[in-house]
Design a protein around this motif. Structure first.
Motif, PDB file in Angstrom:
ATOM      1  N   LEU A 188       0.832  -1.200   0.000  1.00 33.29           N
ATOM      2  CA  LEU A 188       0.000   0.000   0.000  1.00 33.29           C
ATOM      3  C   LEU A 188       0.868   1.251   0.000  1.00 33.29           C
ATOM      4  O   LEU A 188       1.973   1.259   0.533  1.00 33.29           O
ATOM      5  N   ASP A 189       0.341   2.300  -0.603  1.00 35.28           N
ATOM      6  CA  ASP A 189       0.977   3.612  -0.565  1.00 35.28           C
ATOM      7  C   ASP A 189       0.276   4.406   0.540  1.00 35.28           C
ATOM      8  O   ASP A 189      -0.935   4.644   0.456  1.00 35.28           O
ATOM      9  N   PRO A 190       0.993   4.809   1.594  1.00 37.94           N
ATOM     10  CA  PRO A 190       0.330   5.533   2.692  1.00 37.94           C
ATOM     11  C   PRO A 190      -0.387   6.794   2.234  1.00 37.94           C
ATOM     12  O   PRO A 190      -1.413   7.174   2.811  1.00 37.94           O
ATOM     13  N   TRP A 191       0.122   7.432   1.171  1.00 37.43           N
ATOM     14  CA  TRP A 191      -0.531   8.649   0.674  1.00 37.43           C
ATOM     15  C   TRP A 191      -1.877   8.327   0.033  1.00 37.43           C
ATOM     16  O   TRP A 191      -2.843   9.090   0.186  1.00 37.43           O
ATOM     17  N   VAL A 192      -1.937   7.215  -0.663  1.00 40.85           N
ATOM     18  CA  VAL A 192      -3.205   6.796  -1.276  1.00 40.85           C
ATOM     19  C   VAL A 192      -4.203   6.410  -0.189  1.00 40.85           C
ATOM     20  O   VAL A 192      -5.394   6.739  -0.269  1.00 40.85           O
ATOM     21  N   VAL A 193      -3.713   5.730   0.845  1.00 37.97           N
ATOM     22  CA  VAL A 193      -4.578   5.357   1.965  1.00 37.97           C
ATOM     23  C   VAL A 193      -5.130   6.610   2.641  1.00 37.97           C
ATOM     24  O   VAL A 193      -6.322   6.691   2.963  1.00 37.97           O
ATOM     25  N   LEU A 194      -4.279   7.600   2.841  1.00 42.61           N
ATOM     26  CA  LEU A 194      -4.713   8.841   3.475  1.00 42.61           C
ATOM     27  C   LEU A 194      -5.795   9.530   2.649  1.00 42.61           C
ATOM     28  O   LEU A 194      -6.846   9.918   3.178  1.00 42.61           O
ATOM     29  N   ALA A 195      -5.548   9.664   1.356  1.00 42.14           N
ATOM     30  CA  ALA A 195      -6.509  10.355   0.491  1.00 42.14           C
ATOM     31  C   ALA A 195      -7.853   9.642   0.450  1.00 42.14           C
ATOM     32  O   ALA A 195      -8.910  10.282   0.374  1.00 42.14           O
ATOM     33  N   SER A 196      -7.819   8.317   0.513  1.00 48.53           N
ATOM     34  CA  SER A 196      -9.068   7.557   0.451  1.00 48.53           C
ATOM     35  C   SER A 196      -9.796   7.527   1.791  1.00 48.53           C
ATOM     36  O   SER A 196     -10.970   7.149   1.848  1.00 48.53           O
ATOM     37  N   ILE A 225      -9.867  10.291   4.123  1.00 52.91           N
ATOM     38  CA  ILE A 225     -10.364  11.583   4.600  1.00 52.91           C
ATOM     39  C   ILE A 225     -11.786  11.840   4.118  1.00 52.91           C
ATOM     40  O   ILE A 225     -12.226  11.306   3.105  1.00 52.91           O
ATOM     41  N   ASN A 226     -12.479  12.680   4.868  1.00 52.21           N
ATOM     42  CA  ASN A 226     -13.865  13.013   4.558  1.00 52.21           C
ATOM     43  C   ASN A 226     -13.934  14.112   3.501  1.00 52.21           C
ATOM     44  O   ASN A 226     -12.913  14.634   3.055  1.00 52.21           O
ATOM     45  N   SER A 227     -15.138  14.492   3.118  1.00 51.96           N
ATOM     46  CA  SER A 227     -15.305  15.474   2.044  1.00 51.96           C
ATOM     47  C   SER A 227     -14.823  16.866   2.440  1.00 51.96           C
ATOM     48  O   SER A 227     -14.479  17.681   1.584  1.00 51.96           O
ATOM     49  N   THR A 228     -14.806  17.142   3.725  1.00 53.69           N
ATOM     50  CA  THR A 228     -14.201  18.375   4.236  1.00 53.69           C
ATOM     51  C   THR A 228     -13.349  18.017   5.445  1.00 53.69           C
ATOM     52  O   THR A 228     -13.728  17.159   6.241  1.00 53.69           O
ATOM     53  N   ALA A 281      -7.522  21.931   7.978  1.00 54.78           N
ATOM     54  CA  ALA A 281      -6.138  21.835   7.503  1.00 54.78           C
ATOM     55  C   ALA A 281      -5.243  21.179   8.542  1.00 54.78           C
ATOM     56  O   ALA A 281      -4.337  20.411   8.207  1.00 54.78           O
ATOM     57  N   GLU A 282      -5.510  21.456   9.802  1.00 54.60           N
ATOM     58  CA  GLU A 282      -4.683  20.895  10.877  1.00 54.60           C
ATOM     59  C   GLU A 282      -4.760  19.378  10.902  1.00 54.60           C
ATOM     60  O   GLU A 282      -3.767  18.700  11.186  1.00 54.60           O
ATOM     61  N   ALA A 283      -5.929  18.826  10.581  1.00 55.13           N
ATOM     62  CA  ALA A 283      -6.090  17.370  10.569  1.00 55.13           C
ATOM     63  C   ALA A 283      -5.243  16.743   9.472  1.00 55.13           C
ATOM     64  O   ALA A 283      -4.590  15.711   9.676  1.00 55.13           O
ATOM     65  N   LEU A 284      -5.248  17.366   8.298  1.00 59.49           N
ATOM     66  CA  LEU A 284      -4.438  16.861   7.191  1.00 59.49           C
ATOM     67  C   LEU A 284      -2.947  16.989   7.511  1.00 59.49           C
ATOM     68  O   LEU A 284      -2.159  16.074   7.250  1.00 59.49           O
ATOM     69  N   LEU A 285      -2.585  18.123   8.088  1.00 55.06           N
ATOM     70  CA  LEU A 285      -1.179  18.375   8.397  1.00 55.06           C
ATOM     71  C   LEU A 285      -0.637  17.372   9.414  1.00 55.06           C
ATOM     72  O   LEU A 285       0.525  16.961   9.332  1.00 55.06           O
ATOM     73  N   ARG A 324     -11.324  15.770  -5.560  1.00 57.24           N
ATOM     74  CA  ARG A 324     -12.185  16.501  -4.630  1.00 57.24           C
ATOM     75  C   ARG A 324     -11.459  17.734  -4.097  1.00 57.24           C
ATOM     76  O   ARG A 324     -10.225  17.774  -4.061  1.00 57.24           O
ATOM     77  N   LEU A 325     -12.224  18.725  -3.672  1.00 56.06           N
ATOM     78  CA  LEU A 325     -11.617  19.938  -3.127  1.00 56.06           C
ATOM     79  C   LEU A 325     -10.709  19.605  -1.948  1.00 56.06           C
ATOM     80  O   LEU A 325      -9.603  20.150  -1.829  1.00 56.06           O
ATOM     81  N   VAL A 326     -11.155  18.687  -1.095  1.00 55.01           N
ATOM     82  CA  VAL A 326     -10.342  18.326   0.065  1.00 55.01           C
ATOM     83  C   VAL A 326      -9.037  17.660  -0.367  1.00 55.01           C
ATOM     84  O   VAL A 326      -8.002  17.812   0.294  1.00 55.01           O
ATOM     85  N   GLU A 327      -9.063  16.950  -1.495  1.00 51.74           N
ATOM     86  CA  GLU A 327      -7.834  16.338  -2.000  1.00 51.74           C
ATOM     87  C   GLU A 327      -6.881  17.390  -2.549  1.00 51.74           C
ATOM     88  O   GLU A 327      -5.654  17.245  -2.432  1.00 51.74           O
ATOM     89  N   SER A 328      -7.432  18.444  -3.129  1.00 49.29           N
ATOM     90  CA  SER A 328      -6.560  19.527  -3.597  1.00 49.29           C
ATOM     91  C   SER A 328      -5.898  20.217  -2.408  1.00 49.29           C
ATOM     92  O   SER A 328      -4.742  20.642  -2.487  1.00 49.29           O
ATOM     93  N   HIS A 329      -6.618  20.306  -1.293  1.00 51.02           N
ATOM     94  CA  HIS A 329      -6.018  20.861  -0.076  1.00 51.02           C
ATOM     95  C   HIS A 329      -4.950  19.912   0.467  1.00 51.02           C
ATOM     96  O   HIS A 329      -3.914  20.359   0.975  1.00 51.02           O
ATOM     97  N   LEU A 330      -5.200  18.614   0.354  1.00 46.50           N
ATOM     98  CA  LEU A 330      -4.207  17.619   0.761  1.00 46.50           C
ATOM     99  C   LEU A 330      -2.936  17.776  -0.072  1.00 46.50           C
ATOM    100  O   LEU A 330      -1.820  17.716   0.458  1.00 46.50           O
ATOM    101  N   ALA A 331      -3.106  17.988  -1.372  1.00 43.02           N
ATOM    102  CA  ALA A 331      -1.956  18.191  -2.256  1.00 43.02           C
ATOM    103  C   ALA A 331      -1.188  19.445  -1.861  1.00 43.02           C
ATOM    104  O   ALA A 331       0.048  19.450  -1.793  1.00 43.02           O
ATOM    105  N   LEU A 332      -1.922  20.505  -1.588  1.00 44.20           N
ATOM    106  CA  LEU A 332      -1.310  21.786  -1.237  1.00 44.20           C
ATOM    107  C   LEU A 332      -0.489  21.672   0.047  1.00 44.20           C
ATOM    108  O   LEU A 332       0.673  22.104   0.108  1.00 44.20           O
ATOM    109  N   ILE A 333      -1.074  21.054   1.062  1.00 40.22           N
ATOM    110  CA  ILE A 333      -0.388  20.939   2.350  1.00 40.22           C
ATOM    111  C   ILE A 333       0.779  19.957   2.255  1.00 40.22           C
ATOM    112  O   ILE A 333       1.832  20.160   2.869  1.00 40.22           O
TER     113      ILE A 333
END
Length: 216
Positions: free
Chosen positions: A117-125, A127-130, A133-137, A163-172
């Motif tokens: 497994l890729d931990p980043w893929v697991v994380l993205a799958s 997280i909720n729709s919103t 930022a602190e939770a993602l960080l 998803r918008l939340v995934e774009s925030h995940l990418a940004l952070i």
């Protein structure tokens, strides 16, 4: 008796069969969170930092207690970590502050290579729709701290288009990578600076500005 001693005794009393069910583990760790947290502090944290911060609860459990719980889970699982991988999205779904922090510790320290497994893929799958930022960080920093590579440029791009939340995940994620001297492709940065940030979200705004400064 110290909080650590009380916690160790509580965890030591749990039957081995508990570790065969991610749902049962979720119930037990929820019972473990308040151990060592004074009642007044716990109530204050829940009132002030729960719903207002985007969490279903925030008990104020110290980081060292959460790390002890994570260590117990991983030790008891041994080489069979399948149940713990299933626990991660369940903790995100319940969405207490302690749940998010514990899932970050598991994500960072489980044997992802063995699990394929890729931990980043697991994380993205997971997280909720919103998400705050602190939770993602929390998860991003913990995964980096454990020595994992940053998300690939391809994955960052796919998050930007998801998803918008995934774009925030990418940004952070890019922000954390840049701060740890990891390079991000210029074409990826160009996409990241176009990520929509909610009005009034100064943290995400500052993060986007920091990422934008990486453009040559």
């Amino acid at each position: 008796m110290s909080s650590e001693r009380i916690l160790d005794e509580f965890l030591g009393e749990q039957p081995k069969r508990l570790h065969k069910s991610h749902r049962n583990l979720a119930k037990i760790v929820r019972e473990a969170y308040p151990i060592g947290v004074p009642a007044m502090i716990m109530k204050s944290s829940t009132d002030r930092l729960g719903n207002s911060a985007g969490y279903s609860f925030h008990l104020g459990t110290p980081d060292e207690i959460l790390r002890r719980v994570a260590s117990w889970l991983i030790t008891e699982a041994g080489e069979e970590q399948r149940v713990l991988w299933k626990l991660i999205p369940l903790l995100w779904k319940r969405h207490g502050r302690e749940d998010v922090a514990l899932s970050a510790l598991l994500l960072a320290n489980l044997d992802s290579e063995r699990a394929g497994l890729d931990p980043w893929v697991v994380l993205a799958s997971s997280i909720n729709s919103t998400e705050p930022a602190e939770a993602l960080l929390l998860s991003i920093e913990e995964v980096f701290r454990a020595g994992h590579e940053r998300p690939s440029d391809e994955l960052l791009k796919s998050w930007c288009n998801g998803r918008l939340v995934e774009s925030h995940l990418a940004l952070i994620s890019a922000f954390a990578a840049i701060n740890s001297d990891r390079e991000i492709g210029g074409d990826v940065v160009s996409q990241l600076v176009m990520v929509k940030v909610p009005d009034g979200d100064s943290l995400l705004g500052r993060i986007r500005d920091r990422v934008a400064s990486a453009i040559p």
